[in-house]
Write a protein that holds these residues in place. Structure first.
Motif, PDB file in Angstrom:
ATOM      1  N   LYS A 235       0.881  -1.136  -0.113  1.00 56.43           N
ATOM      2  CA  LYS A 235      -0.152  -0.085  -0.084  1.00 56.43           C
ATOM      3  C   LYS A 235       0.931   1.468  -0.154  1.00 56.43           C
TER       4      LYS A 235
ATOM      5  N   LEU B 211      -1.499   5.831   2.606  1.00 54.76           N
ATOM      6  CA  LEU B 211      -2.543   5.004   3.374  1.00 54.76           C
ATOM      7  C   LEU B 211      -2.143   4.095   4.736  1.00 54.76           C
ATOM      8  N   SER B 212      -0.814   3.868   4.587  1.00 60.47           N
ATOM      9  CA  SER B 212      -0.360   3.457   5.671  1.00 60.47           C
ATOM     10  C   SER B 212      -0.005   4.312   7.142  1.00 60.47           C
TER      11      SER B 212
ATOM     12  N   GLU C  12      -6.725  -6.261   5.754  1.00 61.12           N
ATOM     13  CA  GLU C  12      -5.243  -6.661   5.162  1.00 61.12           C
ATOM     14  C   GLU C  12      -5.369  -7.883   4.452  1.00 61.12           C
TER      15      GLU C  12
ATOM     16  N   ILE D 226      -6.647  -6.928   1.120  1.00 55.23           N
ATOM     17  CA  ILE D 226      -5.779  -5.978   0.232  1.00 55.23           C
ATOM     18  C   ILE D 226      -4.667  -7.110  -0.396  1.00 55.23           C
TER      19      ILE D 226
ATOM     20  N   HIS E  42      -3.868   3.796  -4.169  1.00 52.41           N
ATOM     21  CA  HIS E  42      -3.036   3.598  -2.835  1.00 52.41           C
ATOM     22  C   HIS E  42      -2.525   2.111  -2.778  1.00 52.41           C
ATOM     23  N   LEU E  43      -3.415   1.254  -3.771  1.00 53.51           N
ATOM     24  CA  LEU E  43      -3.133  -0.425  -3.625  1.00 53.51           C
ATOM     25  C   LEU E  43      -2.426  -0.966  -4.662  1.00 53.51           C
TER      26      LEU E  43
END
Length: 292
Positions: free
Chosen positions: A43, A47-48, A63, A66, A155-156
């Motif tokens: 990520k 976002l983290s 998670e 993701i 963001h991924l």
């Protein structure tokens, strides 16, 4: 050549390259022998370091979902990401017979809970959004089917810089969502592994306590003492015992109040792990030298 033409050429090149290879995440997801904990979570740093609060179960589901995305591909099944109770239970055995209940409860949170992300690159101080655009529930099949919010997707996937990755198995044993959040915040500040011989190592200078509290989702009612003992120390101990990461914190005061922290961390494979029963192995003591 215009920017649009260049982008179109790059998009076609990427599509051609992906057509010649398989999406390993999709293939793994279709394999009944694949272990969810073997997936990797990737990520953006933004976002983290976002501001939000999730329970441990909600964080686990977030998670896990993701981890089913391949960060360098555009052919992810973003509309139909399935999370089965059976694979969740395999990764998190303590869920027991309540695995599907965990999924359904987490789905409610992921589609409603607000995440705040800083977005200075677009001249916007903060974006507030939800992680999921939709969650579908199928109790008879023991699964939920999730669709990521399109505003979160950048963001991924398609990340080229300012992102971090870690194996899901590094976090499956955490018993506090604060630990998991702290872990990924540290990972986002870690030095490149090519410079650390593959170890996790780094530092955060002059970290605002108030900002860290927001990132971890700590209630405003927590005093510094409660924040230190029930959040930071719990996370530090879990990271040391379960991920072999040693964390060191220097407290900085402003007018007698602790306002900032200098945080350093390093993966330490020499950390003593607890034996069964909770005790740590005792070091052998050498003989005391005889007095002359």
């Amino acid at each position: 050549m215009s920017d649009n033409e260049l982008q179109a050429i790059l998009a076609r090149a990427q599509a051609n390259r992906q057509a010649r290879t398989k999406n390993t995440n999709i293939d793994a997801d279709a394999n009944p022998l694949h272990h969810l904990a073997d997936n990797t979570i990737t990520k953006s740093h933004a976002l983290s370091r976002a501001y939000y609060r999730l329970s441990l179960t909600e964080k686990r589901c977030m998670e896990a979902l993701i981890s089913k995305l391949h960060p360098l591909r555009t052919d992810n099944q973003l509309q139909h990401i399935e999370l089965l109770a059976t694979e969740y239970l395999k990764a998190f055995p303590d869920a027991g017979k309540h695995a599907y209940e965990h999924l359904s409860g987490a789905g409610d949170a992921l589609v409603n809970r607000v995440i705040t992300i800083e977005n200075p690159s677009e001249g916007i101080a903060k974006d507030k959004l939800t992680l999921m655009a939709r969650v579908r529930y199928q109790p008879k099949q023991g699964k939920i089917i999730c669709t990521f919010n399109p505003l979160v997707v950048p963001h991924l996937i398609g990340l080229r810089e300012k992102f971090s990755s870690y194996p899901l198995k590094k976090a499956v044993d955490f018993q506090s969502s604060y630990t998991w959040r702290f872990y990924e915040i540290l990972a986002s500040w870690a030095q490149p592994k090519k410079d650390t011989k593959g170890s996790i190592m780094g530092w955060i200078k002059n970290q605002s306590v108030d900002e860290l509290r927001e990132m971890l989702g700590v209630p405003d009612s927590y005093s510094w003492g409660k924040f230190d003992t029930q959040v930071l120390q719990v996370a530090i101990n879990e990271l040391r015992n379960k991920s072999k990461i040693a964390v060191f914190i220097e407290r900085i005061k402003t007018n007698r109040k602790i306002t900032h922290l200098n945080i350093s961390f390093i993966e330490d494979n020499q950390v003593e792990m607890p034996l069964e029963g909770g005790e740590t192995p005792k070091k052998k003591r050498g003989r005391k030298p005889q007095e002359a």
